[in-house]
Every structure is written in C-alpha cells, then in structure tokens.
Design a protein around this motif. Structure first.
Motif, mmCIF file in Angstrom:
data_model
loop_
_atom_site.group_PDB
_atom_site.id
_atom_site.type_symbol
_atom_site.label_atom_id
_atom_site.label_comp_id
_atom_site.label_asym_id
_atom_site.label_seq_id
_atom_site.Cartn_x
_atom_site.Cartn_y
_atom_site.Cartn_z
ATOM 1 N N GLU A 1 -7.069 39.785 31.525
ATOM 2 C CA GLU A 1 -6.563 38.523 32.093
ATOM 3 C C GLU A 1 -5.141 38.791 32.567
ATOM 4 O O GLU A 1 -4.184 38.711 31.811
ATOM 5 N N GLU A 2 -5.060 39.184 33.813
ATOM 6 C CA GLU A 2 -3.773 39.576 34.382
ATOM 7 C C GLU A 2 -3.407 38.634 35.519
ATOM 8 O O GLU A 2 -4.281 38.093 36.182
ATOM 9 N N LYS A 3 -2.132 38.499 35.749
ATOM 10 C CA LYS A 3 -1.715 37.759 36.938
ATOM 11 C C LYS A 3 -0.359 38.288 37.422
ATOM 12 O O LYS A 3 0.426 38.849 36.638
ATOM 13 N N THR A 4 -0.142 38.115 38.716
ATOM 14 C CA THR A 4 1.131 38.527 39.319
ATOM 15 C C THR A 4 1.710 37.317 40.021
ATOM 16 O O THR A 4 0.969 36.563 40.661
ATOM 17 N N TYR A 5 2.990 37.086 39.844
ATOM 18 C CA TYR A 5 3.614 35.955 40.543
ATOM 19 C C TYR A 5 5.018 36.336 41.018
ATOM 20 O O TYR A 5 5.596 37.325 40.565
ATOM 21 N N ASP A 6 5.477 35.542 41.968
ATOM 22 C CA ASP A 6 6.790 35.811 42.555
ATOM 23 C C ASP A 6 7.881 35.055 41.809
ATOM 24 O O ASP A 6 7.669 33.925 41.363
ATOM 25 N N THR A 7 9.033 35.704 41.671
ATOM 26 C CA THR A 7 10.218 35.032 41.124
ATOM 27 C C THR A 7 11.367 35.360 42.069
ATOM 28 O O THR A 7 11.229 36.268 42.914
ATOM 29 N N PRO A 8 12.488 34.682 41.939
ATOM 30 C CA PRO A 8 13.624 35.001 42.837
ATOM 31 C C PRO A 8 14.043 36.466 42.711
ATOM 32 O O PRO A 8 14.563 37.061 43.658
ATOM 33 N N GLU A 9 13.800 37.090 41.582
ATOM 34 C CA GLU A 9 14.193 38.505 41.400
ATOM 35 C C GLU A 9 13.095 39.488 41.816
ATOM 36 O O GLU A 9 13.253 40.691 41.664
ATOM 37 N N GLY A 10 11.977 38.982 42.294
ATOM 38 C CA GLY A 10 10.870 39.871 42.672
ATOM 39 C C GLY A 10 9.602 39.522 41.907
ATOM 40 O O GLY A 10 9.564 38.527 41.168
ATOM 41 N N LYS A 11 8.576 40.357 42.079
ATOM 42 C CA LYS A 11 7.283 40.056 41.450
ATOM 43 C C LYS A 11 7.326 40.316 39.947
ATOM 44 O O LYS A 11 8.051 41.192 39.472
#
Ligand SMILES: NC(=O)c1ccc[n+]([C@@H]2O[C@H](COP(=O)([O-])OP(=O)(O)OC[C@H]3O[C@@H](n4cnc5c(N)ncnc54)[C@H](O)[C@@H]3O)[C@@H](O)[C@H]2O)c1
Ligand SMILES: O=C(O)CC[C@H](C(=O)O)[C@@H](O)C(=O)O
Length: 357
Positions: free
Chosen positions: A135-145
C-alpha cells in the motif's frame, strides 16, 4: 497399497525459471515407484512474459486451477520490473496472499566436507503482510515528492508464523533424535525484529511471536530474540549458532539471500510457500537475467524446493531421496555449475542427480 497421485502445477515464469522448473518435474517423475507416489502435472502461466502477452501477470485461470485441482506447485521465478509498470504486480507475491500461503520456509544448509563451515538453519519468513501489503502512495509537497508505504503487522499473522517456526524446530529436533548428525544440541527459535526503532509494528511481531512460542507444547524449544541488523552481523560471523529464525516478511527475504551466500550460491537454496494443506516449492533465487539462456543455471535450489514441497505434503520419504541425491552430487563436488566454481551445464548436473536417485 494404492499409489497416491499428486497433481502439481508447474509455473516456470521467466528467465532461468524456464530452465530449472523442467528439472523439478523430472526429479519428481524419477522417484522410485516403491514410494507409492504418482504425479500429474499441469502447466500454468505467470510472470512478465505472460503480462506482455495477456496484460495480466497472474491469469485468473492459474489461480483457480491451483485452488481447485492441484495438491501443490512448483514456481520458478519471474522478472518483475524495477520501475512501476501500470497493471503489473508481482505474481508470486500475489499468489502467496491469494492462496493464504502464510509461511515461507527457507532451509539453508552446507554440505559436509573438509574446511566447510557447518551451517544448518531454517529461515521462516512471514509471507502475507509487512511492507508486502504494497500500500504505497506518492504525493507532491512544496519541497518535492514524498512516497509512503504501509508496514502492516498483525497479531494473527505473527502468531501463525511463530507457531509454525516452533513446530519446525520440534520436527528438526525429532529428526536429530532419530540419529541424524547435527550441529545443534536442542531446538532453538530466534525471533528477529527491529522493535528498538519500530516499537509498534515490529514490537507487535516480537511480543506476539514470544507469546506463541510460550505455548505448552514448545517448552523444550529455547527462544531467543535478536535485532535484525546485529543478526546479519552474527549470521555472517557465527552462522552455526542458528537453528530456526522467524522473521517478518521483508527481513526474512533479505536474510535468506544473505544466508545463501554463506552456503555458496543462491542456486542452492530452496523455499516452500506453505498454507493449510497446500505448498508451492520455489527456489529462493530470481530469474537471473545475467545468465538466462546459457544453460548454466544451477537447478539444485529447484530440486530441493520440489523435495520441500513434498515434505509439506507429508511425503517425507520421497523428499529424503531427493535431498540425498543432491547432497551426494555436492559432496563429491566433481560436477558443479559455474556459480559453484565448476564448468557443468544445468543438464549435466540434473543427469548426475537423477542417476543417484
Ligand atoms: N521468486 C521470484 O519470482 C523472484 C525472486 C527473486 C527475484 N526475482 C526477480 O528476478 C529478477 C532478477 O533479480 P536479481 O538479479 O536481483 O536476483 P537473482 O536471484 O535473479 O540473481 C542474483 C544473482 O544470483 C545468480 N543466480 C541466481 N540464481 C542462480 C542459479 N540458479 N544458478 C546460478 N546463479 C544464480 C544470478 O546469476 C545473479 O548473479 C528481478 O526481476 C526480480 O524481480 C523473482
Ligand atoms: O520479484 C518479485 O516479483 C518477487 C521477489 C521475491 C520477494 O518475495 O520479494 C523474491 O525476492 C523471493 O525471495 O521470493
């Protein structure tokens, strides 16, 4: 006595899986008739090539035939890509969950011989959860993924895996008491974890495993625990100290490849994916793209996996025949594949072992 017929699914997969699974089939066919065993084989598909042909790495037909028709199976290896491919998911990881093959049992043993360090351990790897829930996920933040994965540890799976580890320790002790030479004095289970840092997940694994191993029937089994990083250190320096190791899924995966190096090659180490009344024999190694198609893959991990599958299908005598023939080949040391420093082809090693059966 009527012969028992076992229906075995054959899933070669990719790469050297296609070169070693036929050897597993041949050794089963070559077992002496006096054992009262017959085999029927069903060819089944899974893997990267299957994904490219059909868009599905684990066709539903493979799962349903295994479930409804087979007593056991042999799985070679699959070439899972190292970057995400839409729709692809590791078929062996999926099979373990779909068939509830909750234990991955990996014996690592050296053969007798002058100057050979005696090693005789079994790694019992939890096979359904931990980071393998995927159960993995990738998301964006102001500092990068940022990428995250769930590490799930349950009381039920931890208890089951520790219980089968305890049972394996008792079974090994019984075989020793029957006169088999051994480097171990008594049954020992080492629980490995990282609960100094992961106090909730590995903490639950550790406590639950200890509770399961405190059951009355395990009073003769010594239980120790060890943090996984120092375990790697001790495993490399003092491998003879280990009898049965029980580990969460990912640590068990890593420890077993490391232990394979201690006995000479990944091409020697078998495994069985074990559930209630069903077992899939599977060499610990992968599809070895660096040597595929050359006819030099070591078939022994697969031959031993066929034997291990038979052990879990209550055919210990047949399993013992295979182990003896393989050990005789290794102890003589004349006909070895390149991974063990020899020049022999896969076919020559298979024929030598079949001759010894
Ligand atoms: N059960 C499985 O299906 C399984 C297990 C492990 C890896 N894989 C997959 O296999 C692919 C290759 O992975 P990898 O290269 O990291 O690991 P690998 O186990 O395939 O190979 C590691 C090294 O060991 C050698 N080796 C492995 N088995 C051997 C044998 N029987 N005889 C001689 N030498 C042998 C290889 O030549 C290679 O140098 C990857 O796509 C991975 O996803 C699948
Ligand atoms: O590459 C894959 O699809 C599965 C690899 C697999 C695993 O459990 O992670 C392999 O390393 C193994 O030890 O069975």
């Amino acid at each position: 006595m009527a012969a028992r017929t076992l229906k075995i699914g054959l899933i070669p997969g990719d790469g050297i899986g296609k070169e070693v699974i036929p050897a597993g089939k041949r050794i089963l066919e070559a077992l002496p008739a006096s054992l009262g065993l017959k085999f029927e084989f069903i060819d089944l598909k899974a893997g990267w090539e299957t994904f490219q042909e059909t868009g599905n790495a684990l066709p539903e037909e493979t799962v349903s035939i295994l479930k409804s028709e087979c007593d056991g199976a042999l799985f070679g290896a699959v070439s899972s890509p190292t970057t995400a491919v839409k729709g692809y998911s590791s078929p062996i990881v999926a099979l373990r969950k779909k068939l509830d093959l909750y234990a991955n049992v990996r014996p690592v043993k050296s053969v007798r011989g002058p100057g050979v360090k005696p090693i005789d351990m079994v790694i019992v790897r939890e096979n359904t959860e931990d980071l393998y829930v995927k159960e993995e996920k990738t998301y964006d933040t102001p500092e990068g993924k940022v990428a995250e994965a769930i590490k799930r540890i349950s009381q039920r799976a931890s208890s089951r895996i520790a219980t089968i580890a305890g049972e394996i320790a008792l079974r090994r002790q019984k075989i020793r008491e029957g006169g088999s030479p051994s480097i171990h004095k008594g049954p020992l289970v080492t629980v490995t974890h990282k609960s100094n840092v992961l106090s909730q997940t590995d903490g639950l694994f550790r406590v639950t495993a200890r509770e399961a191993l405190a059951a009355g029937r395990f009073t003769s089994v010594a239980v120790e625990e060890q943090i996984v990083d120092s375990m790697v250190y001790k495993l490399f320096r003092q491998p003879e100290a280990y009898d049965v190791i029980v580990a969460p899924n990912l640590y068990g995966d890593i420890l077993s490849d490391g232990a394979a190096a201690l006995v000479g090659s990944l091409g020697l180490v078998p495994s069985a994916n074990v559930g209630e009344g069903f077992a899939i024999g599977e060499p610990c190694h992968g599809s070895a793209p660096d040597i595929q198609g050359q006819g030099i893959a070591n078939p022994i991990a697969t031959l031993r996996s066929a034997a291990l599958m038979l052990e879990f299908l209550n055919e210990e005598a047949a399993a013992a025949k295979i182990y003896e023939a393989v050990d005789a080949n290794l102890e003589e040391g004349k006909l070895l594949n390149p991974d063990l420093g020899g020049k022999a082809k896969t076919e020559e090693v298979v024929q030598d072992i079949l001759r010894r059966l």
